[in-house]
Write an enzyme that holds these catalytic residues in place. Structure first.
Site, PDB file in Angstrom:
ATOM      1  CB  CYS A   1      36.556  49.965 -33.917  1.00  0.00           C
ATOM      2  SG  CYS A   1      38.261  50.083 -34.481  1.00  0.00           S
TER       3      CYS A   1
ATOM      4  CG  HIS B   1      35.800  54.878 -34.728  1.00  0.00           C
ATOM      5  ND1 HIS B   1      34.689  54.858 -35.547  1.00  0.00           N
ATOM      6  CD2 HIS B   1      36.312  53.609 -34.771  1.00  0.00           C
ATOM      7  CE1 HIS B   1      34.528  53.642 -36.062  1.00  0.00           C
ATOM      8  NE2 HIS B   1      35.506  52.864 -35.606  1.00  0.00           N
TER       9      HIS B   1
END
Length: 345
Positions: A141, A125
């Site tokens: 992440c 992201h």
């Protein structure tokens, strides 16, 4: 400039931005897209039909919240996501905020791309803190600068394989047939750098090309792990020239890394959530700082690749050689004082 057609749109690639990024020893699929994320290097590599099409700087998980190694698949995409803050992070924040809508304060940035089993809680992201990329500081992440994240999300196809690897070195041949070595820090303390395989690959390549390589130079690069690409066969001042070819050094080979023959993947329709969809995942900035190199004593280095099992580490001057910095990776020049004329190993 190169254009690649990807179904509904055409992506124009400017290769200059990543042409000199050291390449890991990987075997991308000969058909379709293939993603590799190298944790120590803090880079994401995108291959299309076996050829590198883009390399991005990324931030990966901290040592206490590591990004899961292994094989995953690209999953659902969410543009302009709403971040649903997990209860554990709500408790850390202590401000009673449960969601953050799309916008400049959203830690997910403009897009979230799931990869791996949703139970792992992994995603690629954007970010509202671009200075955190690259680095080793996420909750697991893979964080990209937001423009990169959008480009990646619009390029990658749902169902594409994504491998998270842990290679602490890159051994590349450049367009001028010179050999370049880069070495990286060990953020997860894996201690998995196979120096014997690396030594074997360098020796075989040097013999095949009639080149002379100084052992002390290799030792200095591996000891300092600056993230720079350092030339093992150049005279001083020579610059790296792409495109690069990775050597299959993890197996001790002097051959180039080769794509893996695979059948053409079955087309999968992109799985895109409605704009503004809630994503519950550990995200947000934190107090961890990117890894920085250990200070080096000028003009000295310690041998870390012994020529035999009984050899002991010794401080020696590091010979001269050319280098090129890996963009945005913490760097520090290897000290130098002599030309590389001694045959390796």
């Amino acid at each position: 400039m190169k254009k690649i057609s990807l179904g509904l749109f055409t992506l124009t690639l400017t290769t200059a931005a990543f042409a000199n990024t050291p390449l890991p020893d990987v075997a991308p699929a000969t058909e379709g897209q293939h993603v590799f994320i190298n944790i120590p290097q803090q880079r994401l590599f995108l291959y299309t039909d076996g050829e590198l099409t883009k390399a991005y700087p990324v931030a990966v998980g901290k040592a206490i919240t590591q990004t899961n190694l292994g094989e995953h698949k690209i999953g659902v995409k969410a543009f302009n996501p709403t971040w649903h803050i997990p209860k554990s992070i709500q408790k850390e924040r202590g401000d009673n905020v449960k969601t953050i809508p799309p916008g400049p304060k959203n830690p997910l940035g403009p897009v979230f791309v799931r990869f791996g089993d949703p139970k792992l809680g992994l995603g690629i992201h954007g970010t509202n803190v671009p200075s955190s990329v690259p680095g080793v500081r996420s909750h697991g992440c893979v964080r990209m600068k937001s423009p990169d994240a959008l480009e990646f999300a619009n390029t990658i196809a749902t169902g594409s394989p994504a491998y998270v690897i842990y290679q602490m070195a890159a051994l590349n041949e450049d367009a001028n047939k010179n050999l370049w070595l880069a070495a990286y820090r060990d953020p997860y303390n894996k201690k998995n750098l196979d120096t014997a395989a690396l030594e074997k690959s360098i020796t075989a390549w040097a013999k095949a090309h009639g080149k002379s390589i100084n052992t002390r130079r290799v030792n200095a690069i591996l000891k300092n792990r600056t993230g720079q690409a350092n030339c093992l066969t150049c005279t001083k001042g020579v610059k790296l020239k792409g495109p690069l070819k990775s050597l299959a050094w993890t197996t001790g080979s002097s051959a180039y890394s080769k794509p893996k023959a695979m059948s053409k993947p079955v087309p999968v329709k992109d799985d895109v959530l409605p704009s503004g969809s809630e994503i519950e995942i550990d995200a947000g900035d934190d107090t961890a700082k990117p890894i920085t190199p250990t200070p080096v004593t000028p003009q000295t280095t310690q041998s870390v690749v012994p020529t035999n099992a009984a050899a002991s580490a010794a401080s020696v001057p590091a010979p001269a050689s050319s280098y090129v910095p890996v963009p945005a990776y913490p760097t520090q020049e290897i000290p130098a004082d002599t030309e590389p004329t001694e045959l390796l190993f």
